[in-house]
Design an enzyme around this catalytic site. Structure first.
Site, PDB file in Angstrom:
ATOM      1  N   SER A 254      33.984  26.554  67.837  1.00  0.00           N
ATOM      2  CA  SER A 254      32.546  26.321  67.982  1.00  0.00           C
ATOM      3  C   SER A 254      31.730  27.092  66.947  1.00  0.00           C
ATOM      4  CB  SER A 254      32.089  26.665  69.395  1.00  0.00           C
ATOM      5  OG  SER A 254      32.292  28.028  69.680  1.00  0.00           O
TER       6      SER A 254
ATOM      7  N   ALA B 179      31.660  24.726  64.124  1.00  0.00           N
ATOM      8  CA  ALA B 179      30.999  23.485  64.536  1.00  0.00           C
ATOM      9  C   ALA B 179      29.484  23.662  64.607  1.00  0.00           C
ATOM     10  CB  ALA B 179      31.544  23.016  65.880  1.00  0.00           C
TER      11      ALA B 179
ATOM     12  N   THR C 209      48.549  21.678  58.389  1.00  0.00           N
ATOM     13  CA  THR C 209      47.528  21.295  57.411  1.00  0.00           C
ATOM     14  C   THR C 209      46.272  20.959  58.204  1.00  0.00           C
ATOM     15  OG1 THR C 209      49.100  20.514  55.758  1.00  0.00           O
ATOM     16  CG2 THR C 209      46.864  19.626  55.639  1.00  0.00           C
TER      17      THR C 209
ATOM     18  N   GLU D 141      42.044  20.010  58.369  1.00  0.00           N
ATOM     19  CA  GLU D 141      41.013  19.253  57.674  1.00  0.00           C
ATOM     20  C   GLU D 141      39.653  19.693  58.194  1.00  0.00           C
ATOM     21  OE1 GLU D 141      43.191  17.754  59.892  1.00  0.00           O
ATOM     22  OE2 GLU D 141      44.778  17.146  58.533  1.00  0.00           O
TER      23      GLU D 141
END
Length: 189
Positions: free
Chosen positions: A114, A117, A137, A139
């Site tokens: 968060s 985010a 991996t 993203e």
């Protein structure tokens, strides 16, 4: 038939000591070297992974088409750094500092933290299947019109662990295309 349950801290710790997470941080770390960091390590019902200092930053300088079947590696700039800037409306790939070996009876889901985010940095929800192993991996998309910063060696995603019965075929059994990956791994067919 046994049910599936989310794993608490004590069970994650048991599995980590048996080789599931390396290196493993036994507690939630919020300060390191007398500085605040984005938390990482063991929490009540999860584990916060850290990013390593290996990054691939997306660039459109070569005007390549993004095609998962024919991915053009020139679409990324490789960077080794403790901090990176993701351009506006762009994304970056990173790898976990930790190497994971998921037991055959465990399914893991990686979710964005968060802290990132709330700054417009979104992590892709990533499943880690039973029997999979490797560096994760990761993203990260910068959804804002401004440059955004990320930090290596600090928390970047939270892992949730679910344990149930062993599936008929694990990721390891079928020799999945991302099995044993090290470093930031681009799309494979």
């Amino acid at each position: 038939m046994a049910g599936v349950s989310i794993l608490p801290d004590w069970r994650i710790r048991e599995l980590a000591h048996a080789g599931m997470i390396d290196p493993f941080e036994d507690r939630l770390v919020r300060t390191a070297e007398n500085q605040q960091v984005i938390s990482y390590g063991l929490s009540s019902f999860g584990y916060d992974l850290r990013c390593a200092d290996e990054w691939k930053i997306f660039t459109n300088v070569n005007s390549a088409i993004v095609d998962p079947k024919h991915f053009d590696e020139r679409s990324f700039v490789d960077i080794t750094a403790n901090e990176i800037i993701i351009p506006p409306n762009s994304f970056a790939l990173a790898r976990s500092l930790e190497y994971l070996k998921i037991p055959d009876t465990v399914m893991v889901v990686a979710l964005g933290k968060s802290t990132y985010a709330r700054c417009g940095l979104v992590a892709n929800v990533t499943p880690l299947e039973p029997g999979w192993e490797g560096h994760v991996t990761l993203e990260f998309s910068n959804t804002t019109p401004l440059p955004a910063k990320m930090y290596a060696f600090e928390g970047c995603v939270q892992l949730l662990f679910f344990e149930g019965e062993r599936p008929e075929v694990t990721y390891g059994d079928r020799k999945g295309k991302y099995q044993g990956q090290r470093g930031v791994t681009l799309p494979r067919l």
